[in-house]
Write a protein that holds these residues in place. Sequence first.
Motif: not given
Length: 206
Positions: A160-167, A172-188
Amino acid sequence: IAALLIFIIFTGYLIIYNIFRISVANDIRHYGMLKTIGTTQKQIKKMVMIQALILSAVGIPVGLLIGWIIGGILCPVIISTLEIYNPTVSISPLIFILSALFSLITVILSCFKPAKTAARVSPVEAIRYTEQASGFGKRTGKKGVSLFGMAKARFSGNKGKSFLVTSSLALSILIFTITFIFVGSFNMEKFLSEINTDFVVAQNDY
């Protein structure tokens, strides 16, 4: 935006919940001894919440200051990639107030369950409490205990603890990835294709 905010709250909740869960587990004997001298469940819950508020009173201002410094450095760089001229970083007090309230609410929500755990423990359970992974310390193979083996035993001991820590770390990494994709997805080109006029008169921040 609402879905992203809920996602961020959930991620922050998991991280802070894990921190206080580990803290309560480390101090579980202390709470048990307090109950032997007559401390009530309500008082123990209050102690955990006060501890969380004290940490928040120090951590939230420091986090906002570091965030403002990093944001002031990164935002102009990110905005410049969108070909926006004269980028400015807002220092509106409302942003800091809302961020502080957002963080404080997340901390309070994250502390409810650890506080309840600390309040419910009996003195006998606290004295006997030992949190060790199953199979930890057993020798496997001729070479004895290895670093990888100890890490594996620790990770698989409390699923249970291992699942919570890993999740929490993965989210956190997923939020960073989503932010990076959002910023780089602007198409002029896509943006210009949606303009049905030959000329557009606007300011530079358009």
